[in-house]
Design a protein around this motif. Structure first.
Motif, PDB file in Angstrom:
ATOM      1  N   TYR A  44       9.929 -61.487  67.938  1.00  0.00           N
ATOM      2  CA  TYR A  44       9.053 -60.856  66.953  1.00  0.00           C
ATOM      3  C   TYR A  44       9.916 -60.222  65.878  1.00  0.00           C
ATOM      4  CZ  TYR A  44       5.856 -57.558  64.756  1.00  0.00           C
ATOM      5  OH  TYR A  44       5.131 -56.855  63.825  1.00  0.00           O
ATOM      6  N   PRO A  45       9.565 -60.391  64.594  1.00  0.00           N
ATOM      7  CA  PRO A  45       8.436 -61.146  64.056  1.00  0.00           C
ATOM      8  C   PRO A  45       8.738 -62.638  63.989  1.00  0.00           C
ATOM      9  CG  PRO A  45       9.661 -60.127  62.277  1.00  0.00           C
ATOM     10  CD  PRO A  45      10.306 -59.666  63.543  1.00  0.00           C
TER      11      PRO A  45
ATOM     12  N   SER B 142      -0.372 -60.554  62.387  1.00  0.00           N
ATOM     13  CA  SER B 142       1.042 -60.594  62.761  1.00  0.00           C
ATOM     14  C   SER B 142       1.316 -61.785  63.675  1.00  0.00           C
ATOM     15  CB  SER B 142       1.453 -59.298  63.448  1.00  0.00           C
ATOM     16  OG  SER B 142       0.724 -59.120  64.643  1.00  0.00           O
TER      17      SER B 142
ATOM     18  N   ALA C 222       3.208 -51.902  67.735  1.00  0.00           N
ATOM     19  CA  ALA C 222       4.221 -52.434  66.832  1.00  0.00           C
ATOM     20  C   ALA C 222       5.360 -51.445  66.703  1.00  0.00           C
ATOM     21  CB  ALA C 222       3.602 -52.715  65.464  1.00  0.00           C
TER      22      ALA C 222
END
Length: 292
Positions: A109-110, A57, A46
């Motif tokens: 992402y996210p 996530s 991450a």
């Protein structure tokens, strides 16, 4: 890497979010068809330093398939892919590889940010750096020949700059830091140069980029940092009311580039600020996840 069966994916309803997908094989797959399923890559990391993608996530995926220049049949339309216990999954109907087709996949992402068209242009509107963990994008192309249904590696790259501020007080007590004159909210377009358009700039009177003795911020890339400032409030001795304030420029040649880290080391000496800047790669390798 082990593929997840369609039965396993559909059974993970507690992990998955609803999404609409269109694929001619979704409901009646041909014999031997291989499902497109998500699994974590061993190298997954991450944006947060020193940790893996946290449990639970999510990221969003768009995908199109076809042949030649006609890669325009939608297979994933802003589907949310969620992780739990090392397993990635999605709902909305299991999607299957079709032999002879070329697939283009795009990710953000996210989860919860952005849109993507079938040419692969990702747009994110009104992205607020002061509230989000990170912003990363990815793409992958696969020509499926009927046998290469192994994991597809979605290699995410950072679209923000990482800016760290640390202070060596040399006997002073630092009461607060404030960064202003930089954009912290903007619109992103992966097909443009530059990719970012600033919609809101931190000012001295109104900035979300403030704290105490250290800051680790994710900010919009910028080529012009002429107005970028750091203000430090501090005091000497036990009288906290006898505060002093000083400021320094954060401008550096070339500005801030996405995926780079800029560490501003501030030293307070005899009531004056001096700053040295170290420019290094992002402290993590680019985040990646695999799916097949």
């Amino acid at each position: 890497m082990r593929l997840i069966s369609a039965k396993t994916i559909l059974g993970l309803s507690a992990l998955l979010l609803t999404a609409a997908c269109t694929d001619e094989l979704a409901e009646n797959p041909a014999d031997g068809a291989r499902p497109i399923a998500f699994t974590p890559a061993a190298e997954t990391r991450a944006a947060v330093e020193g940790s893996s993608l946290p449990s639970g996530s999510s990221f969003n995926v768009w995908g199109w398939y076809g042949t030649g220049y006609e890669i325009n049949k939608n297979v994933f339309n802003n589907i949310t892919v969620t992780e739990s216990g090392g397993t990635w999954g999605y709902t909305g109907g299991t999607q299957y590889w079709i032999p002879g087709m070329t697939y283009n996949f795009y990710g953000v992402y996210p989860a919860g940010y952005g849109s993507c068209d079938n040419s692969g242009v990702i747009t994110v509107e009104d992205f607020d750096c002061s509230k989000a963990v990170d912003l990363m994008t990815a793409m992958h192309t696969r020509e499926y020949n009927g046998t290469n249904a192994d994991a597809v590696n979605m290699q995410f790259k950072h679209e923000l700059a990482r800016v760290k501020v640390s202070v060596e007080s040399n006997g002073a007590t630092v009461d607060g830091l404030k960064v202003y004159g930089v954009g912290y909210k903007g619109n992103f377009n992966s097909g443009n140069t530059p990719k970012w358009t600033v919609t809101e700039t931190a000012t001295e009177e109104k900035t979300p980029l403030s704290g105490e003795t250290a800051q680790d911020m994710l900010l919009l890339p910028a080529t012009d940092l002429t107005n970028a400032k750091l203000k430090v409030t501090y005091h000497y001795g036990s009288d906290a009311s006898a505060t002093r304030t000083d400021e320094a420029s954060l401008a550096i040649a070339g500005g801030w580039t996405a995926g780079q880290q800029y560490h501003y080391k501030v030293s307070i000496v005899a009531g004056k600020l001096t700053i040295t800047v170290t420019v290094v790669d992002w402290n993590e390798e680019d985040t990646s996840v695999s799916w097949g």
